[in-house]
Scaffold this motif. Structure first.
Motif, PDB file in Angstrom:
ATOM      1  N   ALA A 169       0.824  -1.207   0.000  1.00  0.00           N
ATOM      2  CA  ALA A 169       0.000   0.000   0.000  1.00  0.00           C
ATOM      3  C   ALA A 169       0.862   1.263   0.000  1.00  0.00           C
ATOM      4  N   GLU A 170       1.898   1.264   0.828  1.00  0.00           N
ATOM      5  CA  GLU A 170       2.799   2.419   0.877  1.00  0.00           C
ATOM      6  C   GLU A 170       3.469   2.635  -0.477  1.00  0.00           C
ATOM      7  N   ALA A 172       2.277   1.757  -3.375  1.00  0.00           N
ATOM      8  CA  ALA A 172       1.294   2.178  -4.379  1.00  0.00           C
ATOM      9  C   ALA A 172       1.134   3.696  -4.374  1.00  0.00           C
ATOM     10  N   ARG A 173       0.960   4.274  -3.195  1.00  0.00           N
ATOM     11  CA  ARG A 173       0.795   5.730  -3.122  1.00  0.00           C
ATOM     12  C   ARG A 173       2.060   6.448  -3.576  1.00  0.00           C
ATOM     13  N   ALA A 176       2.392   6.235  -7.373  1.00  0.00           N
ATOM     14  CA  ALA A 176       1.403   7.057  -8.069  1.00  0.00           C
ATOM     15  C   ALA A 176       1.792   8.539  -7.999  1.00  0.00           C
ATOM     16  N   GLU A 177       2.240   8.991  -6.837  1.00  0.00           N
ATOM     17  CA  GLU A 177       2.657  10.388  -6.685  1.00  0.00           C
ATOM     18  C   GLU A 177       3.890  10.694  -7.529  1.00  0.00           C
ATOM     19  N   LEU A 187      -2.442  14.391  -9.107  1.00  0.00           N
ATOM     20  CA  LEU A 187      -3.029  13.115  -8.694  1.00  0.00           C
ATOM     21  C   LEU A 187      -4.317  13.367  -7.920  1.00  0.00           C
ATOM     22  N   ASP A 189      -8.208  11.427  -6.473  1.00  0.00           N
ATOM     23  CA  ASP A 189      -8.614  10.450  -5.468  1.00  0.00           C
ATOM     24  C   ASP A 189      -8.261   9.024  -5.894  1.00  0.00           C
ATOM     25  N   LEU A 190      -8.104   8.187  -4.896  1.00  0.00           N
ATOM     26  CA  LEU A 190      -7.965   6.751  -5.120  1.00  0.00           C
ATOM     27  C   LEU A 190      -9.361   6.187  -5.335  1.00  0.00           C
ATOM     28  N   THR A 235      -4.043  -0.637  -7.818  1.00  0.00           N
ATOM     29  CA  THR A 235      -4.758   0.584  -7.450  1.00  0.00           C
ATOM     30  C   THR A 235      -4.954   1.476  -8.658  1.00  0.00           C
ATOM     31  N   TRP A 237      -5.922   5.574  -9.613  1.00  0.00           N
ATOM     32  CA  TRP A 237      -6.028   6.942  -9.085  1.00  0.00           C
ATOM     33  C   TRP A 237      -6.520   7.872 -10.208  1.00  0.00           C
TER      34      TRP A 237
END
Length: 241
Positions: A169-170, A172-173, A176-177, A187, A189-190, A235, A237
């Motif tokens: 999860a960490e 993924a964010r 994406a950023e 970027l 919302d998820l 994920t 976004w």
């Protein structure tokens, strides 16, 4: 009246479709697939051992094999292994074929059966890895002549799995950023999280095919090392305009 009900139903379906579209992955977005991994010490060992017997007839091969396998079971029980952790994993009876020698006859001759091989095996789960080496020695002393290896695992993988999920999860964010910043977009919302199937981690396996054949040989040392527990996420976004 019927037309009114039908119109109301169509409005309800339309509203559901619009809600589903809002929750669905956007046509334009950032799709990220990440994996998280943790390495932990195993607390289980699985040993596979068996007996191969030969005889001129199928009955003779089985007659040799059955008592030999019983000795392996006795050795496992003597090591304190619970009945639930001992299972039969293989039962096979196969003919042993020989090809007749080439003769002057032009007609090919079919292979003939000149004996049978009986093969039975057991799978043992050890909840104390320190007992793995002594148990292998005991199985060989009891007559095991077919051992395919030893593998390691966890009795409860939940805690390690959650740690791997947190890493995924960490990641993924962060990814994406990173993509959004480097590509000059904002970027949003998820909108979608799917736990995917991670690649099955390789389980450490010791090779015990070269087990000791004499009682005077040195005891086998078993080194479990560490195992890898993985989790994967997909994920999506939004990209804000």
């Amino acid at each position: 009246m019927k037309k009114t009900i039908l119109f109301a139903a169509m409005l309800a379906l339309s509203g559901q479709a619009q809600a589903q579209n809002r929750d669905a992955a956007p046509a334009e977005g950032v799709v990220i697939r990440t994996e998280g991994e943790v390495r932990v010490k195993p607390d289980l060992a699985t040993i596979q051992a068996g007996v191969i017997s030969e005889g001129k007839t199928a009955a003779e091969a089985l007659a040799k094999n059955t008592p030999a396998l019983a000795k392996l079971v006795e050795a496992v029980k003597a090591a304190g292994v619970a009945s639930a952790d001992l299972s039969t994993s293989q039962v096979a009876l196969t003919p042993r074929l020989t090809q007749p020698s080439v003769s002057s006859s032009p007609q090919p001759r079919a292979p003939r059966i000149d004996g049978y091989e009986a093969r039975t095996g057991i799978t043992v789960i050890l909840r104390d890895i320190a007992k793995a080496g002594p148990l292998i020695d005991a199985l060989v002393a009891a007559g095991a002549n077919d051992m395919s290896g030893i593998s390691f695992g966890l009795a409860d993988e939940g805690k390690a799995k959650d740690a791997a999920r947190a890493k995924a999860a960490e990641s993924a964010r962060a990814r994406a950023e990173l993509y959004a910043a480097k590509l000059g977009v904002k970027l949003g919302d998820l909108v979608s999280i799917v736990e995917a199937e991670a690649e099955p981690p390789a389980r450490p396996m010791g090779d015990v095919r070269a087990y000791r054949m004499a009682a005077s040989a040195a005891p086998i040392q078993v080194e479990p090392g560490e195992i890898t527990v993985s989790a994967a996420l997909r994920t999506v976004w939004r990209i804000e305009k």
